[in-house]
Design a protein around this motif. Structure first.
Motif, PDB file in Angstrom:
ATOM      1  N   UNK A 250      28.752  46.492  35.607  1.00 34.94           N
ATOM      2  CA  UNK A 250      28.490  47.874  35.243  1.00 34.94           C
ATOM      3  C   UNK A 250      28.622  48.794  36.452  1.00 34.94           C
ATOM      4  N   UNK A 251      28.731  50.119  36.227  1.00 31.78           N
ATOM      5  CA  UNK A 251      28.904  51.051  37.356  1.00 31.78           C
ATOM      6  C   UNK A 251      27.615  51.249  38.147  1.00 31.78           C
ATOM      7  N   UNK A 252      27.503  50.559  39.266  1.00 31.96           N
ATOM      8  CA  UNK A 252      26.325  50.599  40.125  1.00 31.96           C
ATOM      9  C   UNK A 252      26.792  50.918  41.539  1.00 31.96           C
ATOM     10  N   UNK A 253      26.074  51.795  42.228  1.00 30.86           N
ATOM     11  CA  UNK A 253      26.469  52.158  43.584  1.00 30.86           C
ATOM     12  C   UNK A 253      26.508  50.910  44.468  1.00 30.86           C
ATOM     13  N   UNK A 254      27.560  50.846  45.283  1.00 30.98           N
ATOM     14  CA  UNK A 254      27.730  49.723  46.190  1.00 30.98           C
ATOM     15  C   UNK A 254      28.339  48.484  45.576  1.00 30.98           C
ATOM     16  N   UNK A 255      28.719  48.534  44.291  1.00 32.09           N
ATOM     17  CA  UNK A 255      29.328  47.374  43.642  1.00 32.09           C
ATOM     18  C   UNK A 255      30.666  47.763  43.030  1.00 32.09           C
ATOM     19  N   UNK A 256      31.391  46.776  42.531  1.00 29.07           N
ATOM     20  CA  UNK A 256      32.670  47.009  41.874  1.00 29.07           C
ATOM     21  C   UNK A 256      32.490  46.893  40.372  1.00 29.07           C
ATOM     22  N   UNK A 257      32.748  47.987  39.671  1.00 35.38           N
ATOM     23  CA  UNK A 257      32.659  47.997  38.211  1.00 35.38           C
ATOM     24  C   UNK A 257      34.005  47.579  37.622  1.00 35.38           C
ATOM     25  N   UNK A 258      33.974  47.005  36.424  1.00 35.67           N
ATOM     26  CA  UNK A 258      35.204  46.498  35.812  1.00 35.67           C
ATOM     27  C   UNK A 258      35.317  46.954  34.364  1.00 35.67           C
ATOM     28  N   UNK A 259      36.559  47.205  33.949  1.00 37.35           N
ATOM     29  CA  UNK A 259      36.864  47.576  32.574  1.00 37.35           C
ATOM     30  C   UNK A 259      38.008  46.723  32.072  1.00 37.35           C
ATOM     31  N   UNK A 260      38.130  46.666  30.743  1.00 41.00           N
ATOM     32  CA  UNK A 260      39.206  45.908  30.116  1.00 41.00           C
ATOM     33  C   UNK A 260      39.849  46.753  29.025  1.00 41.00           C
ATOM     34  N   UNK A 261      41.175  46.848  29.084  1.00 40.93           N
ATOM     35  CA  UNK A 261      41.939  47.549  28.052  1.00 40.93           C
ATOM     36  C   UNK A 261      42.669  46.513  27.199  1.00 40.93           C
ATOM     37  N   UNK A 262      42.533  46.658  25.889  1.00 40.48           N
ATOM     38  CA  UNK A 262      43.203  45.737  24.971  1.00 40.48           C
ATOM     39  C   UNK A 262      43.976  46.535  23.928  1.00 40.48           C
ATOM     40  N   UNK A 263      45.063  45.927  23.454  1.00 38.13           N
ATOM     41  CA  UNK A 263      45.822  46.565  22.396  1.00 38.13           C
ATOM     42  C   UNK A 263      47.166  47.107  22.805  1.00 38.13           C
ATOM     43  N   UNK A 264      47.589  46.892  24.043  1.00 36.35           N
ATOM     44  CA  UNK A 264      48.923  47.292  24.481  1.00 36.35           C
ATOM     45  C   UNK A 264      49.824  46.059  24.490  1.00 36.35           C
ATOM     46  N   UNK A 265      51.111  46.298  24.385  1.00 35.48           N
ATOM     47  CA  UNK A 265      52.046  45.174  24.311  1.00 35.48           C
ATOM     48  C   UNK A 265      52.180  44.452  25.638  1.00 35.48           C
ATOM     49  N   UNK A 266      52.000  45.178  26.747  1.00 36.69           N
ATOM     50  CA  UNK A 266      52.214  44.595  28.068  1.00 36.69           C
ATOM     51  C   UNK A 266      50.898  44.203  28.720  1.00 36.69           C
ATOM     52  N   UNK A 267      50.966  43.635  29.946  1.00 33.08           N
ATOM     53  CA  UNK A 267      49.773  43.151  30.624  1.00 33.08           C
ATOM     54  C   UNK A 267      49.334  44.077  31.754  1.00 33.08           C
ATOM     55  N   UNK A 268      49.759  45.331  31.717  1.00 31.40           N
ATOM     56  CA  UNK A 268      49.298  46.275  32.721  1.00 31.40           C
ATOM     57  C   UNK A 268      49.109  47.638  32.064  1.00 31.40           C
ATOM     58  N   UNK A 269      48.332  48.470  32.744  1.00 32.83           N
ATOM     59  CA  UNK A 269      48.073  49.803  32.235  1.00 32.83           C
ATOM     60  C   UNK A 269      47.561  50.703  33.337  1.00 32.83           C
TER      61      UNK A 269
END
Length: 365
Positions: A250-269
């Protein structure tokens, strides 16, 4: 154990130099040679080296500028090539992120100071010279200081000059103090009659001092804030495309937050990051993109921070994003608006799909 040294006996206008320790059940006195008796001295426990550090103070011989360390058995005088000006009323705390003891302010030769020093066990180093309040940190004595482990720095509150008291909470960031204006200790008078410490067990900053409420002594705690994330709007595309926060990051100061996108044909966005989900450049949001060959798609948030932040990894139909949140307490409570987009040649005429939006509120634990 808690270590007590010195003070002032007003009955005899004297400055004791006795050492006492509290083990949680009883006080015990150590009768050993050491510093001359004084009050107004600065003391802090150096957790890395297992020593209590003492500097300065005042006695019947005047203002002092000596450095001593207590190892639980004896006092050891310490001599350095560079020393702060002798003073009383300075504030001191151990900064675990630096691994050194930090000292700030105090009175020296009739002058109230705002210089900040670091003691590493062998030498004093100047972190910030007197700035006459250039960055908002005013000269003061008797301020309360404590180290906040989640915020990764020393915090200073209160203190006085010869004519006024302060109630500002400030954080030592790098080589300067900066004001953290979003914290308000309602009713706290500040000044030099208070004390502050970080409670590791409860993960709270605790301040005790005078209150404007019936002019009584009171206690305040600062808990910080948890992060939050909330979805808004809809994605577009055959599936449609979606964006979600990784629960373990989760978005916390001093850490790395992560998200995931799904539903596109390719593996980048790509990720768009902004500060508003209501307006972008004077235009109300959302902005429909049907006329640009993307039916059902819309821009859901402003693009004033990033419009095309690249994904960090991916797999078939999934793009992952990593966002380092700076270790700076001033990001606490900041809201960010997020939306991802990706190429998808088969989705529509424009060959682009967009996700739903996310609102992030940055927390500190």
């Amino acid at each position: 154990r808690i270590v007590l040294f010195g003070g002032r006996d007003d009955s005899f206008n004297s400055y004791p130099n006795d050492v006492w320790e509290w083990d949680g059940q009883a006080w015990s006195q150590h009768i050993v040679p050491g510093p001359v008796g004084r009050d107004g001295h600065a003391m802090a426990y150096d957790a890395n080296r297992g020593r209590v550090v003492l500097f300065g103070g005042r006695s019947n011989i005047g203002t002092l500028g000596d450095t001593w360390e207590w190892d639980g058995v004896q006092w050891v005088p310490r001599f350095a090539s560079v020393n702060p000006v002798g003073r009383w009323g300075a504030s001191m705390a151990f900064d675990a992120s630096r691994g050194t003891v930090i000292m700030n302010g105090g009175q020296a030769l009739g002058v109230v100071r705002d210089d900040t020093w670091s003691w590493n066990g062998a030498n004093w180093s100047l972190i910030e010279a007197s700035t006459s309040g250039q960055f908002g940190h005013q000269p003061r004595y008797g301020a309360s200081m404590g180290y906040h482990s989640r915020w990764g720095g020393c915090l200073s509150f209160g203190g006085s000059t010869t004519s006024s008291s302060y109630t500002m909470l400030e954080v030592l960031q790098g080589n300067r103090w900066v004001s953290y204006g979003t914290v308000s200790l309602f009713g706290a008078i500040g000044g030099s009659a208070g004390s502050m410490v970080f409670d590791e067990a409860r993960q709270q900053l605790v301040y005790a001092g005078l209150s404007t409420i019936q002019n009584r002594f009171a206690t305040w705690t600062i808990d910080g804030s948890p992060p939050s994330t909330a979805a808004f709007g809809l994605g577009c595309g055959p599936q449609p495309a979606s964006l979600q926060t990784v629960t373990a990051a989760l978005p916390v100061i001093g850490r790395t937050a992560e998200l995931s996108m799904q539903g596109a044909a390719l593996d980048f966005g790509f990720l768009a990051i902004g500060t508003s989900k209501y307006w972008m450049g004077g235009f109300p949001l959302p902005i429909a993109l049907d006329g640009l060959g993307m039916p059902g798609c819309g821009i859901l948030q402003s693009l004033d921070i990033y419009s095309s932040y690249p994904s960090s990894s991916g797999s078939a139909g999934v793009a992952n994003f990593s966002l380092p949140i700076p270790p700076n307490v001033f990001f606490l409570g900041v809201e960010l608006q997020l939306q991802a987009w990706a190429p998808d040649p088969a989705a529509n005429t424009a060959g682009i799909v967009l996700t739903n939006g996310l609102t992030w509120t940055i927390g500190d634990y």
